[in-house]
Design an enzyme around this catalytic site. Structure first.
Site: not given
Length: 396
Positions: A263, A355, A357
């Protein structure tokens, strides 16, 4: 099952173009200012609220019903709620989930987050899509009674997101360590620009001893822990206002330390390699963003939260303007062709704009943590060869 009543007190959302939306107070009352953005996730509102990348922003939820599963301590992505304001259409009157510990309203009040409900979030989203992200204000309580011209003047006097460095607001001030799971690969220096807990868990699960360091860290600070690799997290603000982080990263690249950025970390790698960044009209926020992975030829449905992007050609191999050799765009958005990932071919570095995660999902991109682990292992020569020229073989 918890019941709670929605406030009937008046609240007003004011956009800097003069648009006004009258609704009811939700969460804390008072006034708040920020950049109005919309997020398209139908679930994961708690992860959104506690994502430090939303610092400085008033988040408009496009899903109409928010709060039905309540909140809990396990799904926090950081130590607190970071959004400047919160806009929802229909807050759930009932919290019904076996994991719920509190209502969302409770946490918004406790966190001092001024919100508004009972307004047409689709209309606001269309406005932001047409005009772009704008400065905005939510006014409730006594502030709801202010003259509309005064409210608008307050909004237009607020700071713009362009040129803002918010890293110091969200970063840790002291280094802390998360032990590696299983056999340790060594120390990983994580520059906390607004990192999420799920990122740290994913890195520890890949065998890294995770050292979470302040955004004010220097190259000497990073090298002092003798890391096997460096990671830059997500975070809020304008990457063009983060020159110190770019200089630190250039030092890391010169040291040939393996690097992975997510990001904001992707935007900073772009700048470190010599590319520019620019502000997107309304950004990408939500958990349903399609991305093309050029390496594997697959489409990933990704979770995103960003308002800036890297200015680099999507096709072919590029020369790093800053002198770090060959680079290629590895991923791009299928919605608007924005650059979504970079891969350096002559230094061990790669990054993505989304992302992997994502705690509330999707998990299409989780393999990128494995790719990072493999990069670090190969750089250490444990397989007897150096893979500097092809450092991110697809690990799917």
């Amino acid at each position: 099952m918890t019941h709670h009543t929605t406030s009937q007190a008046k609240a007003v959302l004011v956009l800097e173009d003069g648009s006004r939306y009258v609704g009811r107070a939700y969460g804390a009352t008072g006034r708040t200012l920020g950049e109005a953005v919309f997020a398209t996730g139908m679930s994961g509102y708690q992860e959104t609220l506690t994502d430090p990348s939303y610092a400085g922003q008033i988040v408009v939820m496009t899903a109409p019903h928010i709060g039905n599963t309540g909140v809990n301590d396990a799904d926090m992505e950081s130590r607190r709620i970071w959004v400047n304001g919160y806009v929802v259409r229909d807050p759930s009157r009932i919290v019904s989930n076996f994991r719920a510990q509190r209502s969302l309203d409770d946490d918004l009040v406790a966190g001092g987050v001024v919100g508004i409900s009972g307004i047409d979030t689709r209309a606001i989203t269309r406005r932001l899509r047409d005009v772009g992200s704008m400065r905005a204000g939510i006014f409730s309580g006594d502030d709801a009674a202010l003259d509309p011209a005064e409210q608008l003047a307050i909004v237009t006097g607020a700071e713009s997101m362009i040129g803002r460095n918010l890293s110091a607001q969200v970063s840790t001030t002291e280094t802390y360590v998360i032990p590696a799971e299983g056999e340790s690969l060594g120390k990983l220096a994580v520059l906390d620009l607004g990192v999420k807990f799920s990122t740290l868990r994913n890195l520890a699960a890949r065998g890294f001893e995770v050292h979470v360091m302040s955004q004010a860290s220097t190259l000497d600070d990073v090298l002092a822990i003798e890391p096997v690799a460096v990671f830059y997290s997500n975070g809020p603000g304008d990457p063009a206002a983060s020159d110190a982080h770019v200089e630190l990263l250039r030092g890391v690249l010169r040291e040939k330390l393996p690097f992975f950025g997510i990001c904001f970390g992707n935007q900073l790698l772009g700048r470190a390699l010599g590319f520019d960044t620019y502000k997107l009209p309304f950004g990408h926020r939500g958990i349903n963003q399609p991305v093309w992975d050029k390496l594997s030829g697959t489409v990933e449905i990704t979770s995103q939260n960003h308002g800036f992007a890297i200015d680099a050609p999507r096709d072919g191999v590029l020369d790093s303007p800053a002198g770090f050799g060959r680079v290629e765009v590895s991923h791009f958005s299928l919605n608007d062709q924005v650059v979504e990932g970079l891969r350096a071919l002559d230094v061990p570095a790669f990054s993505v704009q989304y992302h992997p995660e994502a705690a509330s999902g999707p998990h299409d991109s989780n393999y990128l943590f494995d790719r990072f682990r493999e990069l670090v292992v190969s750089q250490r020569g444990t397989n007897g060869t150096s893979t500097t020229n092809d450092n991110t073989k697809d690990a799917k």
